[in-house]
Design a protein around this motif. Sequence first.
Motif, PDB file in Angstrom:
ATOM      1  N   GLU A   1       0.837  -1.194   0.000  1.00  0.00           N
ATOM      2  CA  GLU A   1       0.000   0.000   0.000  1.00  0.00           C
ATOM      3  C   GLU A   1       0.877   1.250   0.000  1.00  0.00           C
ATOM      4  OE1 GLU A   1      -3.309   0.194  -0.257  1.00  0.00           O
ATOM      5  OE2 GLU A   1      -3.297  -1.981  -0.551  1.00  0.00           O
ATOM      6  N   PRO A   2       0.399   2.341  -0.602  1.00  0.00           N
ATOM      7  CA  PRO A   2       1.236   3.543  -0.717  1.00  0.00           C
ATOM      8  C   PRO A   2       1.748   4.074   0.619  1.00  0.00           C
ATOM      9  CG  PRO A   2      -0.674   3.707  -2.160  1.00  0.00           C
ATOM     10  CD  PRO A   2      -0.885   2.485  -1.328  1.00  0.00           C
ATOM     11  N   ASP A   3       0.952   3.980   1.692  1.00  0.00           N
ATOM     12  CA  ASP A   3       1.377   4.595   2.951  1.00  0.00           C
ATOM     13  C   ASP A   3       2.416   3.760   3.696  1.00  0.00           C
ATOM     14  OD1 ASP A   3      -0.641   2.662   3.415  1.00  0.00           O
ATOM     15  OD2 ASP A   3      -0.963   3.460   5.435  1.00  0.00           O
ATOM     16  N   LEU A   4       2.595   2.491   3.315  1.00  0.00           N
ATOM     17  CA  LEU A   4       3.572   1.646   4.005  1.00  0.00           C
ATOM     18  C   LEU A   4       4.730   1.219   3.101  1.00  0.00           C
ATOM     19  CD1 LEU A   4       1.411  -0.779   6.197  1.00  0.00           C
ATOM     20  CD2 LEU A   4       2.488   1.378   6.838  1.00  0.00           C
ATOM     21  N   PHE A   5       4.659   1.555   1.822  1.00  0.00           N
ATOM     22  CA  PHE A   5       5.686   1.074   0.901  1.00  0.00           C
ATOM     23  C   PHE A   5       7.086   1.520   1.318  1.00  0.00           C
ATOM     24  CE2 PHE A   5       8.398   1.672  -2.833  1.00  0.00           C
ATOM     25  CZ  PHE A   5       8.466   0.362  -3.277  1.00  0.00           C
ATOM     26  N   HIS A   6       7.194   2.685   1.938  1.00  0.00           N
ATOM     27  CA  HIS A   6       8.532   3.167   2.326  1.00  0.00           C
ATOM     28  C   HIS A   6       9.205   2.217   3.304  1.00  0.00           C
ATOM     29  CE1 HIS A   6       5.932   4.668   5.562  1.00  0.00           C
ATOM     30  NE2 HIS A   6       7.010   4.748   6.319  1.00  0.00           N
ATOM     31  N   LEU A   7       8.417   1.475   4.073  1.00  0.00           N
ATOM     32  CA  LEU A   7       9.001   0.496   4.996  1.00  0.00           C
ATOM     33  C   LEU A   7       9.621  -0.671   4.214  1.00  0.00           C
ATOM     34  CD1 LEU A   7       6.133   0.380   7.647  1.00  0.00           C
ATOM     35  CD2 LEU A   7       8.308   1.615   7.817  1.00  0.00           C
ATOM     36  N   ALA A   8       8.972  -1.076   3.129  1.00  0.00           N
ATOM     37  CA  ALA A   8       9.539  -2.138   2.288  1.00  0.00           C
ATOM     38  C   ALA A   8      10.838  -1.677   1.651  1.00  0.00           C
ATOM     39  CB  ALA A   8       8.528  -2.538   1.214  1.00  0.00           C
ATOM     40  N   GLU A   9      10.889  -0.404   1.250  1.00  0.00           N
ATOM     41  CA  GLU A   9      12.133   0.132   0.693  1.00  0.00           C
ATOM     42  C   GLU A   9      13.263   0.080   1.713  1.00  0.00           C
ATOM     43  OE1 GLU A   9      11.912   3.656  -2.306  1.00  0.00           O
ATOM     44  OE2 GLU A   9      10.455   4.006  -0.731  1.00  0.00           O
ATOM     45  N   THR A  10      12.953   0.502   2.928  1.00  0.00           N
ATOM     46  CA  THR A  10      13.997   0.662   3.940  1.00  0.00           C
ATOM     47  C   THR A  10      14.482  -0.672   4.486  1.00  0.00           C
ATOM     48  OG1 THR A  10      13.005   2.772   4.569  1.00  0.00           O
ATOM     49  CG2 THR A  10      14.554   1.769   6.129  1.00  0.00           C
ATOM     50  N   TYR A  11      13.580  -1.542   4.833  1.00  0.00           N
ATOM     51  CA  TYR A  11      13.966  -2.769   5.541  1.00  0.00           C
ATOM     52  C   TYR A  11      14.082  -3.995   4.630  1.00  0.00           C
ATOM     53  CZ  TYR A  11      12.929   0.061   9.609  1.00  0.00           C
ATOM     54  OH  TYR A  11      12.935   1.063  10.537  1.00  0.00           O
ATOM     55  N   LEU A  12      13.452  -3.943   3.443  1.00  0.00           N
ATOM     56  CA  LEU A  12      13.477  -5.108   2.558  1.00  0.00           C
ATOM     57  C   LEU A  12      14.199  -4.826   1.254  1.00  0.00           C
ATOM     58  CD1 LEU A  12       9.789  -6.336   3.030  1.00  0.00           C
ATOM     59  CD2 LEU A  12      11.826  -6.954   4.344  1.00  0.00           C
ATOM     60  N   GLN A  13      14.731  -3.608   1.097  1.00  0.00           N
ATOM     61  CA  GLN A  13      15.530  -3.226  -0.071  1.00  0.00           C
ATOM     62  C   GLN A  13      14.747  -3.386  -1.374  1.00  0.00           C
ATOM     63  OE1 GLN A  13      19.335  -5.226   0.078  1.00  0.00           O
ATOM     64  NE2 GLN A  13      19.864  -4.354   2.063  1.00  0.00           N
ATOM     65  N   VAL A  14      13.479  -2.992  -1.332  1.00  0.00           N
ATOM     66  CA  VAL A  14      12.652  -2.992  -2.540  1.00  0.00           C
ATOM     67  C   VAL A  14      12.952  -1.720  -3.326  1.00  0.00           C
ATOM     68  CG1 VAL A  14      10.293  -2.987  -3.440  1.00  0.00           C
ATOM     69  CG2 VAL A  14      10.863  -4.342  -1.414  1.00  0.00           C
ATOM     70  N   PRO A  15      13.205  -1.806  -4.647  1.00  0.00           N
ATOM     71  CA  PRO A  15      13.550  -0.609  -5.427  1.00  0.00           C
ATOM     72  C   PRO A  15      12.416   0.413  -5.466  1.00  0.00           C
ATOM     73  CG  PRO A  15      14.004  -2.625  -6.655  1.00  0.00           C
ATOM     74  CD  PRO A  15      13.208  -3.024  -5.454  1.00  0.00           C
ATOM     75  N   SER A  16      12.785   1.680  -5.573  1.00  0.00           N
ATOM     76  CA  SER A  16      11.784   2.748  -5.672  1.00  0.00           C
ATOM     77  C   SER A  16      10.888   2.579  -6.891  1.00  0.00           C
ATOM     78  CB  SER A  16      12.487   4.112  -5.750  1.00  0.00           C
ATOM     79  OG  SER A  16      13.234   4.350  -4.584  1.00  0.00           O
ATOM     80  N   GLU A  17      11.443   1.975  -7.959  1.00  0.00           N
ATOM     81  CA  GLU A  17      10.676   1.806  -9.177  1.00  0.00           C
ATOM     82  C   GLU A  17       9.431   0.957  -8.954  1.00  0.00           C
ATOM     83  OE1 GLU A  17       9.970   2.435 -13.284  1.00  0.00           O
ATOM     84  OE2 GLU A  17      11.150   3.440 -11.749  1.00  0.00           O
ATOM     85  N   PHE A  18       9.421   0.175  -7.859  1.00  0.00           N
ATOM     86  CA  PHE A  18       8.282  -0.687  -7.563  1.00  0.00           C
ATOM     87  C   PHE A  18       7.209   0.036  -6.745  1.00  0.00           C
ATOM     88  CE2 PHE A  18      10.851  -3.966  -9.167  1.00  0.00           C
ATOM     89  CZ  PHE A  18      10.084  -5.097  -9.345  1.00  0.00           C
ATOM     90  N   ALA A  19       7.410   1.285  -6.442  1.00  0.00           N
ATOM     91  CA  ALA A  19       6.424   2.013  -5.648  1.00  0.00           C
ATOM     92  C   ALA A  19       5.060   1.959  -6.318  1.00  0.00           C
ATOM     93  CB  ALA A  19       6.855   3.471  -5.469  1.00  0.00           C
ATOM     94  N   PRO A  20       3.981   1.828  -5.536  1.00  0.00           N
ATOM     95  CA  PRO A  20       2.637   1.754  -6.134  1.00  0.00           C
ATOM     96  C   PRO A  20       2.385   2.921  -7.071  1.00  0.00           C
ATOM     97  CG  PRO A  20       2.546   1.292  -3.785  1.00  0.00           C
ATOM     98  CD  PRO A  20       3.946   1.756  -4.062  1.00  0.00           C
ATOM     99  N   ALA A  21       1.799   2.614  -8.215  1.00  0.00           N
ATOM    100  CA  ALA A  21       1.586   3.631  -9.235  1.00  0.00           C
ATOM    101  C   ALA A  21       0.532   4.634  -8.798  1.00  0.00           C
ATOM    102  CB  ALA A  21       1.151   2.976 -10.541  1.00  0.00           C
ATOM    103  N   PRO A  22       0.702   5.886  -9.195  1.00  0.00           N
ATOM    104  CA  PRO A  22      -0.343   6.880  -8.914  1.00  0.00           C
ATOM    105  C   PRO A  22      -1.573   6.602  -9.764  1.00  0.00           C
ATOM    106  CG  PRO A  22       1.351   7.812 -10.342  1.00  0.00           C
ATOM    107  CD  PRO A  22       1.848   6.455  -9.922  1.00  0.00           C
ATOM    108  N   ASP A  23      -2.678   7.187  -9.371  1.00  0.00           N
ATOM    109  CA  ASP A  23      -3.907   7.016 -10.142  1.00  0.00           C
ATOM    110  C   ASP A  23      -3.714   7.592 -11.539  1.00  0.00           C
ATOM    111  OD1 ASP A  23      -5.115   6.008  -7.840  1.00  0.00           O
ATOM    112  OD2 ASP A  23      -5.627   8.022  -7.146  1.00  0.00           O
ATOM    113  N   SER A  24      -4.069   6.812 -12.557  1.00  0.00           N
ATOM    114  CA  SER A  24      -3.899   7.266 -13.939  1.00  0.00           C
ATOM    115  C   SER A  24      -5.192   7.909 -14.424  1.00  0.00           C
ATOM    116  CB  SER A  24      -3.512   6.081 -14.828  1.00  0.00           C
ATOM    117  OG  SER A  24      -4.463   5.059 -14.711  1.00  0.00           O
TER     118      SER A  24
END
Length: 1009
Positions: free
Chosen positions: A160-183
């Motif tokens: 989810e967008p509000d928790l994705f930063h935790l996956a980046e920090t602790y699980l080393q998920v690339p920023s490119e995988f961040a949930p897409a904005p509404d199109s």
Amino acid sequence: MPTASQLQQFIRFGLDTLGERNAHHDFETLSLAVARRRIASNLLPATGPVSTGGDQGRDAESYFTRLHSQAPEASAFARLASNETIVLACTIQRRNVAGKIRNDIASICSTGTPVHRIAYFTVAPVPVSTRHDLQEEALAGFQVAVDVFDSLWLAQELAEPDLFHLAETYLQVPSEFAPAPDSTDVLPDWYLEARTRWREQEEFTGRLGEFALLRRALRHATFNAGARSDLADWLDWARRMLQVAEPESVRPRLQYEIAVAHLRGLGDLTPADPLVQDFFDQVLNSGDLGLLQDAQVLLNYVYGSWAGHTTALTAQDLERWTALLSARVRSLLEEGPPVNRRASLHALAAQVALRIRLVSQAADYRPEPAADRAEPPPRYLTAEDIGPLDPSRFTVTDLPEAMAHLQQLCDLLPQAQTFPVVPIADAFDLTAPLLAMHAAYPRVRQALDEAVERTEGGVARARKSRNRALQFLRIERPLEALGEVHSMKVSTWFGDTLPWALKALLMAGELYGLLHLPLAAKQCALAVCVAAGSSQNPALAPFIAQGLLRAADYDYQAGNLLTSATVSQYAITAQGQYVDDPWNEEEHDDFQTLVVDSSMALLAARQIRPHLVPFLTDVHAHTGLDALIDDHLEAADVPARSEAEWMQMAVRSGCGRLFADEGPRRTYHWAGGGPTWQAECENTRQAVLACERFVAAAQILIAKLAPLDPLLQPAHIHIDVQLDDRAPEPEQLPDNHVSRWRVYLAPWNEETDAHAEGYFADLAAPLMAILIAESPLPQEQFMHKIRTAFEQGLNHKLIAGRAYDELADLLPDDHYDRLSSFHPSASEDVPAFRATAHPALDLPHTSGPGYDEASATEAVRHRYEALRIVRYTMKRLAASASFRATALALRDDGWRDWHILNAVLNIMVNHRLSLEMTTDPTASPEDIIRRTALLQRPETEDDPAPPDDAFTRAALKQALATSTLSTLQNLGLESHRQTPNFPALIELLGARYAYWTLDVPHEDFLMLD
């Protein structure tokens, strides 16, 4: 763009790596952060050394607050505050997780503050039944409620967008995988609220939570035109946050976002150039895989920006960063990381090496700037966006490096079950045309496809195969496309994915038809009919009609025009029964093709086979096609053609001889791999089915072997197929010009098992005998190619579910009796029919196996040494006006002087040998061998010479032809035919071994004094 399920898989993979890194503390911190946002905001981490039992099994517990009851709507904290005593516990243990949870529940409940609820987090998935058992045991034994939050739940929440930063920090998920904005161009409420809040904000913390909120809105403004006018404000707020950003966790990620927003939103990276430089200076020394993957993505962005003249960064900057990124990945791999991290590093290294560039592109090549800058390309490029990747124009940065890392990744995939394979598989698919010639391509493709199927399902794998096939078709490489389609068929043959298998068979049939291999195509089309009919699934019934329509078309392409018309009766019945709006030609291409085929067959019969017109008109009247055919013929302005013109039109179209199924014997013509092929049989039901079984297998085998380069001679192969229950060995018949064979096949019966070894052996044995004889490769080399073909799935290509005879046994005996009763009346001026090969199956003109230019040049130099042996003969011939005219004519025909010398030498040696044999007719073979060696000595002026008429043009050509056998030996090749086909050998040597082009400086023998 990564889907939600792919992002969740990447997060689950990151959770798996926590155990490898023994990162229990990171998991505690991550679990606590998630729990505060999803379970209870008033949680505090437990303290006290674990080794002394200081945290009492509790990783966090709630503290007392009245906010929940006093002001439930005051803030997010208040809304999530709990007035219960909640304890958070977590584990990265993957084995016996239930036992670990039981022990921790007992520890938590035996000491400390009484507990109302336990929230237990685990990186391993926990089955629902196990979860319920644990909850019942805890409630009964300790009167405490337990909620188990496993990796599946965590992955869903962290995506989810509000928790994705935790996956980046602790699980080393690339920023490119961040949930897409509404199109959408309509600004959503969350965006409007965020914009208002940020406009009022004066100070920034620079922490991860704040960054996550900013990034979501910044990306929305970057990639949605309706919010683009706000982008300058968001960039200003981002730069202000950058001044106070946490240096390790936030600063590089924020630099990445600012750079992407400038390039993708404003079309100009230049204002962010300094941030890009800072980003790479920091990240290329990092061990954070998420940041390193961000670096790889940003590199691709910057390469595009540099090519588009929207950055002041230099080519040297890009090359340096690429080299540093590759070096950093190598360094991390040398540390011997755990399997999941190692898999990620190999995937990253492959991504870096797979960057697409022009073949002849220098490192600092930069195209001229476009006169007008269009809208930026899509954020996530597809094959359609990039266009055809022709390997003659494009390549990847480092093909050997990319394939080496992909192979190592594939070796790890069985161990790294949760590895998010889709991104690297997508990169592989995108560049497939540039990778296909690498020897490891089939193995890597299969391993990646199997991994995709494990995580995404069989349909996902089928789509990937289809997309690769379409890519190969765009660059006119149907053989590679065929391989992808067969892979698609195999992965979807059973269960709910059967419709995809049927589509794959139809595509395979189309490709075989495109390759001028109509019997292979017919086998695929008929297999569709049988599989769809056997499925008992009404939704698949239209495939029956489609398969029959195509089978009729492939009979037409094979030249079996009468059989095509008869099969069309079944196709029309199925079309009317199973297809909506069945007679709409614009809606149904296959039906339209049938009408066109039927019209052309009737027109040809009227012009060159009038005695067949009643047969065709009766069939068309029965199907109701006669009116449509009449309309087509009336609308078409077709001139009268002779039989020779009709046959030439069939040759140009890649079809077989017209009306090949007329008369007591039926013939099949096709071309592929170098030779032209002709098979014939009695025009009876069982003989035709057996012959077509053989021809279909031969065409499939040729299509499979062609990319492996079997080095077949460009001869005409004539095969007489006969029925014999014993199926004896095939016979090679003597002929120096045509490769003649008699092949014996057992007739099919209902007890025949198409999947038994005996069936394969009976089908493959005669084909192997013919191909081995037609290839000058040493037998072991040739059989290695055959084994490779079978390893790559040849067996499932040869058999399409059932035996060919069973698939094609549509027509009764009296149909064959009627066709056999017709008497062909071909004109005498019609030349022998020879099919034409599709360019992909034509005789190759690349260097043949074993060819080495330096060795070949040395061999030509050695050939000129023959002048020393025949110097007196050549001096005499050079003085002959007749021979000089012959030699000059041969030079005009493309002969090199070493060809002429070689031919003269052979004639002279044969003349000497004839004299020796005349002198001593009782000489033993050993004496002849010894004397032959002596006959190669340099001649003297007194040696008897052949008469001048021994060196005619015809004699020289024959002498050169026979010398090709020694040329083959010099190249490490062999002749396996009982009677060598010298013209075919010479053509093969010319096409593959520079036989007509290679030469060296030499003395002109016509100038000898």
